[in-house]
Design an enzyme around this catalytic site. Structure first.
Site, PDB file in Angstrom:
ATOM      1  NE  ARG A 295      60.453  47.209   8.061  1.00 17.74           N
ATOM      2  CZ  ARG A 295      59.876  47.178   8.853  1.00 17.74           C
ATOM      3  NH1 ARG A 295      59.864  48.062  10.054  1.00 17.74           N
ATOM      4  NH2 ARG A 295      58.901  45.800   9.432  1.00 17.74           N
TER       5      ARG A 295
ATOM      6  CG  HIS B  48      55.911  47.890   5.851  1.00 23.55           C
ATOM      7  ND1 HIS B  48      55.789  47.283   6.841  1.00 23.55           N
ATOM      8  CD2 HIS B  48      57.166  47.551   5.111  1.00 23.55           C
ATOM      9  CE1 HIS B  48      56.656  46.262   7.054  1.00 23.55           C
ATOM     10  NE2 HIS B  48      57.584  46.360   6.251  1.00 23.55           N
TER      11      HIS B  48
ATOM     12  CB  VAL C 169      48.597  47.808   3.034  1.00 22.60           C
ATOM     13  CG1 VAL C 169      46.991  47.451   3.836  1.00 22.60           C
ATOM     14  CG2 VAL C 169      49.497  46.697   3.426  1.00 22.60           C
TER      15      VAL C 169
ATOM     16  N   GLY D 277      47.280  50.406  -1.357  1.00 23.59           N
ATOM     17  CA  GLY D 277      47.999  51.280  -2.066  1.00 23.59           C
ATOM     18  C   GLY D 277      48.734  52.434  -1.426  1.00 23.59           C
TER      19      GLY D 277
ATOM     20  CG  ASN E  98      53.075  47.872   9.466  1.00 29.24           C
ATOM     21  OD1 ASN E  98      54.170  47.618   8.750  1.00 29.24           O
ATOM     22  ND2 ASN E  98      51.983  47.823   9.136  1.00 29.24           N
TER      23      ASN E  98
ATOM     24  CG  HIS F 236      66.226  43.649   3.402  1.00 26.78           C
ATOM     25  ND1 HIS F 236      65.860  42.403   3.180  1.00 26.78           N
ATOM     26  CD2 HIS F 236      65.071  44.330   3.604  1.00 26.78           C
ATOM     27  CE1 HIS F 236      64.426  42.307   3.243  1.00 26.78           C
ATOM     28  NE2 HIS F 236      63.879  43.636   3.508  1.00 26.78           N
TER      29      HIS F 236
END
Length: 330
Positions: free
Chosen positions: A64, A68, A72, A74, A97, A198
């Site tokens: 994850r 994330h 943002v 890169g 986050n 997921h």
């Protein structure tokens, strides 16, 4: 002849220096550290394996984290930067986050081990990418293995607004999901394939209770599954308040597999964004194929992970190699 070679070499060196300034981007490559730190990837894999033996959730956390981070600024490890007086609100403190993103201590441990082997060589951005690849391998029981190109450098900018602007929330419908992935150069199929992550990890109740379990809001969630979730989650769950976590996949919660797509078809998934995959014929067919064809999803997940880990990377003379993944070098 020797006297004539020196000016030629000097001229070539100057041209090369100018070219590097004008074109600071170098493509990622396999085996990037084979000369400077040949043991780098083995060190990462060993630390990840140990961490997953202690808690399989560590694997879900770093997979994850890669997503994330890459969405943002890169794939530049900007997600790891701690707040400072000059930058009090980095990405890690943004609503998408905090407090849900985990794995920071694992990255610290990997960085410590890698620095002991090769000081100042391996970027934190590459460590995240390697760790996500290795977690994928271990959580899939070795069924999903792929080589990860490297050469990323670490960014020096991190702000919470970027995470809010670019990370798709679990409340997104299909068109919003497609748009958020397209902005990052990822296709509709990439989005469907990456959603399969997921099948591992946990979610805070506040991420799905309001729009999936609220009686006043239409939801296609299976009634029995909804009833079970209500025994696990307070209906007033809020971030930072009474907000427990539940497994994202109750069938094979610690195995990275295609069970997620079977759950989508059974309407036993947590998020609106999960259920949205059935709202168009194109994506619904992808869900069916991923659920029913052995190896179909696994093969595509490999390619999608490498593609995602290449988003807007900093290479060459861009960025830096952080000594501490939580702070920029000064």
């Amino acid at each position: 002849m020797a006297a004539l070679r020196l000016p030629v070499l000097v001229t070539y060196a100057l041209m090369l220096a100018v070219a590097c300034q004008a074109h600071p981007y170098w493509p990622l490559e396999l085996g990037f550290y084979r000369y400077q730190c040949p043991q780098a990837e083995a060190v990462v894999k060993a630390v990840v394996e140990q961490a997953l033996h202690q808690n399989p959730g560590n694997g879900a956390a770093v997979i994850r984290m890669l997503f994330h981070d890459c969405f943002v600024e890169g794939c530049d490890a900007s997600i790891l930067l701690d707040p400072t007086p000059f930058n009090p609100t980095p990405e890690k403190l943004s609503a998408p986050n905090n407090p849900s993103l985990r794995g920071f201590e694992l990255i610290d441990a990997i960085k410590y081990a890698v620095e002991a082997a090769c000081p100042g060589v391996v970027s934190c951005a590459d460590i995240i990418a390697f760790a996500a690849r290795d977690a994928t391998y271990f959580l899939s029981g070795g069924k999903v293995y792929f080589d990860m190109p490297a050469g990323r450098r670490d960014g020096i900018f991190s702000n919470d607004a970027g995470a809010i602007n670019f990370l798709p929330p679990p409340t997104f419908n299909l068109s919003a999901l497609i748009s958020s992935f397209a902005v990052k150069g990822l296709s509709v199929e990439d989005m469907v394939i990456l959603s399969g992550a997921h099948t591992i990890g946990r979610s805070h109740c506040s991420s799905f209770v309001p729009d999936r379990l609220n009686a006043s809001v239409f939801s296609d969630i299976d009634a029995g599954f909804a009833g079970f979730l209500k025994t696990q989650c307070p209906l007033d769950a809020t971030p930072g308040g009474n907000d427990p976590t539940v497994m994202q996949d109750f069938v094979t919660p610690t195995t990275l597999d295609r069970q997620y797509y079977k759950n989508v078809l059974a309407h036993t998934v947590l998020f609106t964004s999960d259920a949205a995959l059935l709202t168009s014929p194109e994506t619904a067919k992808m869900v069916v194929d991923n659920a029913n064809i052995p190896g179909w999803w696994e093969d595509r997940f490999k390619a999608a992970m490498v593609k995602m880990a290449s988003i807007e990377v900093k290479t060459g003379n861009q960025g830096q190699i952080r000594k501490n993944c939580r702070a920029v070098n000064y």
